[in-house]
Design a protein around this motif. Structure first.
Motif, PDB file in Angstrom:
ATOM      1  N   SER A 139       0.953  -1.359  -0.042  1.00 33.63           N
ATOM      2  CA  SER A 139      -0.132   0.145   0.033  1.00 33.63           C
ATOM      3  C   SER A 139       0.924   1.275  -0.083  1.00 33.63           C
ATOM      4  N   ILE A 140       2.080   1.228   0.559  1.00 34.46           N
ATOM      5  CA  ILE A 140       3.174   2.216   0.540  1.00 34.46           C
ATOM      6  C   ILE A 140       3.904   2.401  -0.876  1.00 34.46           C
ATOM      7  N   GLN A 141       4.435   1.063  -0.969  1.00 29.93           N
ATOM      8  CA  GLN A 141       5.169   0.716  -1.981  1.00 29.93           C
ATOM      9  C   GLN A 141       4.714   1.381  -3.491  1.00 29.93           C
ATOM     10  N   SER A 142       3.283   1.125  -3.641  1.00 26.33           N
ATOM     11  CA  SER A 142       2.821   1.266  -4.627  1.00 26.33           C
ATOM     12  C   SER A 142       2.265   2.794  -5.117  1.00 26.33           C
ATOM     13  N   LEU A 143       2.336   3.563  -4.002  1.00 30.12           N
ATOM     14  CA  LEU A 143       2.077   4.705  -4.253  1.00 30.12           C
ATOM     15  C   LEU A 143       2.649   5.895  -5.307  1.00 30.12           C
ATOM     16  N   LYS A 144       1.804   6.480  -6.030  1.00 22.85           N
ATOM     17  CA  LYS A 144       2.405   7.183  -7.309  1.00 22.85           C
ATOM     18  C   LYS A 144       2.895   8.454  -6.658  1.00 22.85           C
ATOM     19  N   CYS A 145       2.555   8.839  -5.521  1.00 18.54           N
ATOM     20  CA  CYS A 145       3.238   9.976  -4.717  1.00 18.54           C
ATOM     21  C   CYS A 145       3.407   9.802  -3.272  1.00 18.54           C
ATOM     22  N   ARG A 146       4.802   9.434  -2.681  1.00 15.86           N
ATOM     23  CA  ARG A 146       5.017   9.123  -1.439  1.00 15.86           C
ATOM     24  C   ARG A 146       5.118  10.440  -0.454  1.00 15.86           C
ATOM     25  N   ARG A 147       3.971  11.137   0.106  1.00  9.38           N
ATOM     26  CA  ARG A 147       3.859  12.234   0.955  1.00  9.38           C
ATOM     27  C   ARG A 147       4.216  11.782   2.150  1.00  9.38           C
ATOM     28  N   CYS A 148       5.310  12.400   2.588  1.00  2.00           N
ATOM     29  CA  CYS A 148       5.897  11.831   3.989  1.00  2.00           C
ATOM     30  C   CYS A 148       6.075  12.972   5.123  1.00  2.00           C
ATOM     31  N   ALA A 149       5.737  12.543   6.346  1.00  2.00           N
ATOM     32  CA  ALA A 149       5.866  13.600   7.503  1.00  2.00           C
ATOM     33  C   ALA A 149       7.084  12.773   8.299  1.00  2.00           C
ATOM     34  N   VAL A 150       7.915  13.335   8.815  1.00  2.00           N
ATOM     35  CA  VAL A 150       8.809  12.981   9.899  1.00  2.00           C
ATOM     36  C   VAL A 150       8.523  13.732  11.119  1.00  2.00           C
ATOM     37  N   VAL A 151       8.238  12.941  12.035  1.00  2.00           N
ATOM     38  CA  VAL A 151       7.678  13.566  13.301  1.00  2.00           C
ATOM     39  C   VAL A 151       8.674  13.626  14.327  1.00  2.00           C
ATOM     40  N   GLY A 152       9.419  14.682  14.610  1.00  2.00           N
ATOM     41  CA  GLY A 152      10.499  14.920  15.742  1.00  2.00           C
ATOM     42  C   GLY A 152       9.858  14.807  17.115  1.00  2.00           C
ATOM     43  N   ASN A 153      10.757  14.788  18.027  1.00  2.00           N
ATOM     44  CA  ASN A 153      10.071  14.825  19.458  1.00  2.00           C
ATOM     45  C   ASN A 153      10.195  15.957  20.176  1.00  2.00           C
ATOM     46  N   GLY A 154      10.393  17.129  19.512  1.00  2.00           N
ATOM     47  CA  GLY A 154      10.524  18.437  19.920  1.00  2.00           C
ATOM     48  C   GLY A 154       9.554  19.232  20.772  1.00  2.00           C
ATOM     49  N   HIS A 155       9.907  20.030  21.824  1.00  2.00           N
ATOM     50  CA  HIS A 155       8.870  20.790  22.651  1.00  2.00           C
ATOM     51  C   HIS A 155       7.992  21.622  21.758  1.00  2.00           C
ATOM     52  N   ARG A 156       8.261  21.748  20.306  1.00  2.00           N
ATOM     53  CA  ARG A 156       7.574  22.805  19.738  1.00  2.00           C
ATOM     54  C   ARG A 156       6.306  22.081  19.423  1.00  2.00           C
ATOM     55  N   LEU A 157       6.175  20.774  19.272  1.00  2.00           N
ATOM     56  CA  LEU A 157       4.786  20.195  18.979  1.00  2.00           C
ATOM     57  C   LEU A 157       3.709  20.557  20.161  1.00  2.00           C
ATOM     58  N   ARG A 158       4.330  20.852  21.422  1.00  2.00           N
ATOM     59  CA  ARG A 158       3.401  20.766  22.434  1.00  2.00           C
ATOM     60  C   ARG A 158       2.560  22.025  22.129  1.00  2.00           C
ATOM     61  N   ASN A 159       1.131  21.865  22.396  1.00  2.00           N
ATOM     62  CA  ASN A 159       0.017  22.925  21.958  1.00  2.00           C
ATOM     63  C   ASN A 159      -0.049  23.444  20.484  1.00  2.00           C
ATOM     64  N   SER A 160       0.573  22.418  19.567  1.00  2.00           N
ATOM     65  CA  SER A 160       0.723  22.881  18.318  1.00  2.00           C
ATOM     66  C   SER A 160      -0.507  22.766  17.163  1.00  2.00           C
ATOM     67  N   SER A 161      -1.306  21.774  17.831  1.00  2.00           N
ATOM     68  CA  SER A 161      -2.554  21.375  17.181  1.00  2.00           C
ATOM     69  C   SER A 161      -2.276  20.997  15.683  1.00  2.00           C
ATOM     70  N   MET A 162      -1.181  20.216  15.592  1.00  2.00           N
ATOM     71  CA  MET A 162      -0.705  19.509  14.309  1.00  2.00           C
ATOM     72  C   MET A 162      -1.318  18.277  14.023  1.00  2.00           C
ATOM     73  N   GLY A 163      -1.844  17.503  15.036  1.00  2.00           N
ATOM     74  CA  GLY A 163      -2.189  16.365  14.697  1.00  2.00           C
ATOM     75  C   GLY A 163      -3.143  15.906  13.595  1.00  2.00           C
ATOM     76  N   GLU A 164      -4.135  16.713  13.186  1.00  2.00           N
ATOM     77  CA  GLU A 164      -4.896  16.486  12.014  1.00  2.00           C
ATOM     78  C   GLU A 164      -4.184  16.428  10.805  1.00  2.00           C
ATOM     79  N   THR A 165      -3.198  17.789  10.576  1.00  2.00           N
ATOM     80  CA  THR A 165      -2.378  17.536   9.559  1.00  2.00           C
ATOM     81  C   THR A 165      -1.558  16.549   9.398  1.00  2.00           C
ATOM     82  N   ILE A 166      -0.872  16.176  10.387  1.00  2.00           N
ATOM     83  CA  ILE A 166       0.278  15.089  10.154  1.00  2.00           C
ATOM     84  C   ILE A 166      -0.563  13.714   9.868  1.00  2.00           C
TER      85      ILE A 166
END
Length: 361
Positions: A139-166
């Motif tokens: 399901s990943i290998q066959s994607l025509k476009c592999r859109r990837c998010a690398v999620v670090g563990n940094g403090h900047r994520l706290r209260n970022s409300s980025m969950g839905e986007t990720i």
């Protein structure tokens, strides 16, 4: 009728100039000067605010790129083209994960020992790779476009409300034991791959990952292979040789376990950080799992976005470095990572447009 101030009210039918309040010229001049000073200070304040905002905007434009891509378009080839500017001899021909067939008949033995090669670890890898796998889900290998998010563990994520986007990305790569349970609003819940090493393995991988999450071992030393073999084959646990005791019970499905090709650690160290492959034991430096994850994405994805990367200013001793725990930058002092060196490498990627940032860096 008298007003509260004691002056007489003037009717509309008459205008008695002698009864009207007068402002003497010196007083008028003082009032004008006073108003001028106030306006001048206000104007100066507005200019300072504008400059501050403008400066911040320039910073954000350089290192912060909100998600704007249309899912119907895919920048195929863009990552490869830009990565070649940063990584010498860049190629996508190397497999992401180690494969069993390579250790039955090794045509090109590894030049380096772990973490940059598998020299000296071939025997245990034969046993390990016989109970794990190397394939990427179709399901990943066959994607025509592999859109990837690398999620670090940094403090900047706290209260970022980025969950839905990720969660909208095709591939979400997470690091070590960073939790998602209880932090979904800020970090999302989807996990395609989780990179870890024994000391950073979560004691309950089923709690913080999806059922089909690939658990990707990043081998730093031979003991890491021994730990994984003991866990998967339920042998006597290895307790020595780790800087921190790894889990003695690790309930993972062997079919979901992968072993990262050390080639990507070599690329990260040698070509992004300019580290020598052979270092004196007392001054050893290694890439972080985070920078390694970005390197991996650059060799697999058509679009790479990052979130939660970056450390507090070195002068800030109290700012926590992770979104989920209270440790500070002081804890990195004894690590084998050069975080300022890695920050420069990531900033270079951002400047090239090789990766984009979903959070401030």
């Amino acid at each position: 009728m008298e007003d509260p101030g004691g002056s007489c009210e003037v009717t509309s039918g008459s205008r008695d100039e002698s009864s009207s309040p007068r402002v003497t010229p010196p007083l008028a001049i003082k009032m004008i000067k006073s108003r001028g000073k106030i306006l001048g200070v206000l104007a100066l304040f507005l200019v300072m605010v504008w400059y501050s905002i403008s400066r911040e905007d320039r910073y954000i434009q350089l290192f912060y790129f909100p998600l704007q891509e249309n899912k119907t378009t895919c920048p195929v080839g863009e990552v490869e083209k830009k990565a070649a500017q940063l990584i010498a001899n860049y190629t996508r021909d190397r497999p992401l994960f180690l494969q069993l067939k390579d250790y039955f008949w090794v045509r090109t033995p590894s030049l380096y020992e772990l973490p940059y090669g598998t020299k000296g670890s071939e025997d245990i890898l034969l046993r390990l790779l016989s109970v794990t796998s190397y394939a990427m889900p179709e399901s990943i290998q066959s994607l025509k476009c592999r859109r990837c998010a690398v999620v670090g563990n940094g403090h900047r994520l706290r209260n970022s409300s980025m969950g839905e986007t990720i969660n909208t990305y095709d591939v979400v790569i997470r690091l070590n034991n960073a939790p998602v349970h209880g932090y979904e609003q800020d970090v999302g819940s989807k996990t395609t791959m989780r990179l870890f090493y024994p000391e950073s393995a979560h004691f309950n991988p089923r709690r913080e990952n999806d059922p089909d999450t690939l658990l990707v071992l990043v081998p730093f030393k031979p003991m890491d292979f021994q730990w994984l073999e003991a866990i998967l084959n339920d042998k006597k646990r290895v307790r020595k040789g780790f800087w921190k005791q790894p889990p003695l019970i690790w309930d993972a499905n062997p079919e979901q376990v992968r072993i990262l090709n050390p080639y990507y650690m070599e690329v990260t160290a040698a070509k992004l950080l300019n580290l020598p492959m052979k270092q004196p034991r007392k001054v050893k430096q290694k890439p972080t799992t985070g920078l390694l994850a970005i390197t991996l994405a650059l060799h697999f994805c058509d679009l790479v976005h990052i979130a939660g990367f970056g450390y507090p200013d070195s002068a800030d001793k109290k700012q926590t470095i992770h979104y989920y725990e209270q440790i500070t930058l002081k804890s990195m002092a004894t690590s084998e990572h050069n975080v300022s060196h890695e920050a420069l490498a990531i900033k270079r990627m951002l400047e090239l447009g090789l990766v984009r940032n979903l959070t401030y860096f």
